[in-house]
Design an enzyme around this catalytic site. Structure first.
Site, PDB file in Angstrom:
ATOM      1  N   GLY A   1     -43.888 -20.319  14.953  1.00 23.15           N
ATOM      2  CA  GLY A   1     -42.520 -21.418  15.667  1.00 23.15           C
ATOM      3  C   GLY A   1     -41.725 -20.223  16.656  1.00 23.15           C
TER       4      GLY A   1
ATOM      5  N   TRP B   1     -43.789 -18.818  19.363  1.00 23.08           N
ATOM      6  CA  TRP B   1     -44.549 -19.381  20.181  1.00 23.08           C
ATOM      7  C   TRP B   1     -43.961 -19.909  21.193  1.00 23.08           C
ATOM      8  CZ3 TRP B   1     -42.521 -23.971  22.556  1.00 23.08           C
ATOM      9  CH2 TRP B   1     -43.236 -24.580  23.381  1.00 23.08           C
ATOM     10  N   HIS B   2     -42.283 -18.863  21.120  1.00 20.11           N
ATOM     11  CA  HIS B   2     -41.930 -18.877  22.471  1.00 20.11           C
ATOM     12  C   HIS B   2     -41.705 -17.304  23.324  1.00 20.11           C
ATOM     13  CE1 HIS B   2     -39.644 -22.391  20.145  1.00 20.11           C
ATOM     14  NE2 HIS B   2     -39.184 -22.475  21.311  1.00 20.11           N
ATOM     15  N   GLY B   3     -42.220 -16.679  22.329  1.00 16.45           N
ATOM     16  CA  GLY B   3     -42.386 -15.411  22.788  1.00 16.45           C
ATOM     17  C   GLY B   3     -43.174 -14.466  22.067  1.00 16.45           C
TER      18      GLY B   3
ATOM     19  N   TYR C   1     -36.368 -23.235  30.271  1.00 18.42           N
ATOM     20  CA  TYR C   1     -36.878 -22.912  29.273  1.00 18.42           C
ATOM     21  C   TYR C   1     -38.519 -22.583  29.337  1.00 18.42           C
ATOM     22  CZ  TYR C   1     -37.864 -24.138  23.897  1.00 18.42           C
ATOM     23  OH  TYR C   1     -37.404 -24.222  22.870  1.00 18.42           O
TER      24      TYR C   1
END
Length: 347
Positions: A176, A179-181, A344
């Site tokens: 997770g 997933w953001h970076g 975001y």
């Protein structure tokens, strides 16, 4: 076949939730897009609710998040932050991220309601959480559901013993984070949250309890600490903020201001009223802390947007609130140039 393709194309191009969420599946939205008839009264009711939700989201984004972003950017560029600077930087970012993304989600939900489409709720006052599991039930709810459905449960969930459950928590949140970076700081942020969930589960299994206020303090400060790695470009950037928060540089001017305030309490004066007024004139608070305190109060002590929508009734009060939000945003946008990018969108 042709109808199915057109329906699916309509779903994937439905712009309110297209870029950053709320994350939805076609099963949630497609039936609403292809339905034939809707009551006119329900359609008008949703339009009014949509405009109201959009106005709240716009205010949260422009009036709060964008204002806080100025101090966040400044703080992360500084070297050798003292205690007060470090805490104001971390708290400002914690609040900026919440109001930025929840503001976007409110705007997306509001826009969808204008088309008579109901998107799932994405935030439920996450900074009121009293444990890390509660936080993830409140923060970016659609992402939590996505991770649960497509990562945690396929890995085995909690069905294969405690050790496997702990490993599944860690894998889910590390992925997770990625997933953001694709960066080590995002991976470490995910590892922190996965580890916190493991500790919380062990705590529950051992039957320990904690006072609600203390539980909130620990939970919020952990979240605030973890967001530093989410924002930092490198571990060195995160390290300088953390050093300042621990007071390893210096405490800044806060101690001096307290001494000055206390000294005024003992001023000899004939007029008793002056003994009250003079000390009050010595109390100073920087604009950033005023924003932080007000933003925290809004996050903790007001109804979130979904609650406002659930209890929404057309009234002069709600109309004035929406008008006030639009007017405030208008004057902010025509004033000094500030960042208007949604945070975001970068993740």
């Amino acid at each position: 076949m042709q109808n199915h393709f057109v329906d699916y194309a309509l779903f994937i191009t439905f712009f309110p939730q297209l870029i950053a969420g709320p994350i939805v599946s076609h099963k949630q939205i497609l039936p609403q897009l292809v339905k034939k008839h809707t009551s006119i009264s329900i359609f008008y009711e949703n339009m009014i609710k949509g405009l109201f939700a959009f106005s709240i989201g716009l205010f949260k984004k422009v009036a709060i998040a964008d204002s806080l972003s100025i101090w966040v950017s400044h703080g992360f560029k500084l070297e050798g932050l003292h205690f007060i600077e470090a805490w104001q930087t971390s708290l400002a970012y914690t609040l900026q991220l919440y109001f930025d993304f929840s503001g976007y989600s409110d705007m997306a939900i509001g826009l969808a309601l204008l088309f008579n489409i109901i998107l799932p709720h994405n935030f439920n006052s996450p900074y009121k959480a009293t444990n890390i599991q509660d936080f993830w039930r409140r923060w970016h709810i659609t992402l939590s559901n996505f991770l649960l459905t497509y990562l945690y449960i396929p890995l085995g969930g909690s069905r294969q013993g405690n050790l496997r459950t702990y490993v599944n928590f860690l894998i889910t949140f590390i992925l997770g984070g990625l997933w953001h970076g694709a960066g080590w700081t995002f991976l470490f942020w995910g590892l922190l949250h996965g580890s916190a969930l493991v500790i919380h589960r062990i705590w529950q299994q051992l039957g320990f309890t904690m006072h609600k206020v203390l539980a909130w303090i620990i939970t919020f400060n952990f979240i605030n600490f973890a967001w530093i790695f989410f924002r930092a470009n490198s571990f060195n950037d995160a390290k300088k903020i953390i050093k300042g928060m621990l007071g390893l540089n210096n405490l800044g001017t806060f101690k001096t201001k307290i001494l000055e305030l206390l000294s005024t309490l003992f001023i000899d004066t004939i007029d008793p009223l002056a003994q009250i007024i003079i000390p009050l004139t010595q109390i100073t608070i920087s604009l950033v802390w005023l924003y932080i305190i007000m933003s925290m109060a809004i996050a903790l002590y007001t109804r979130n947007t979904q609650e406002k929508i659930n209890y929404f009734k057309p009234s002069i009060k709600n109309l004035m609130l929406a008008i006030f939000s639009f007017i405030w945003v208008y004057f902010v946008l025509i004033g000094e140039s500030i960042t208007t990018e949604f945070l975001y969108f970068n993740f």
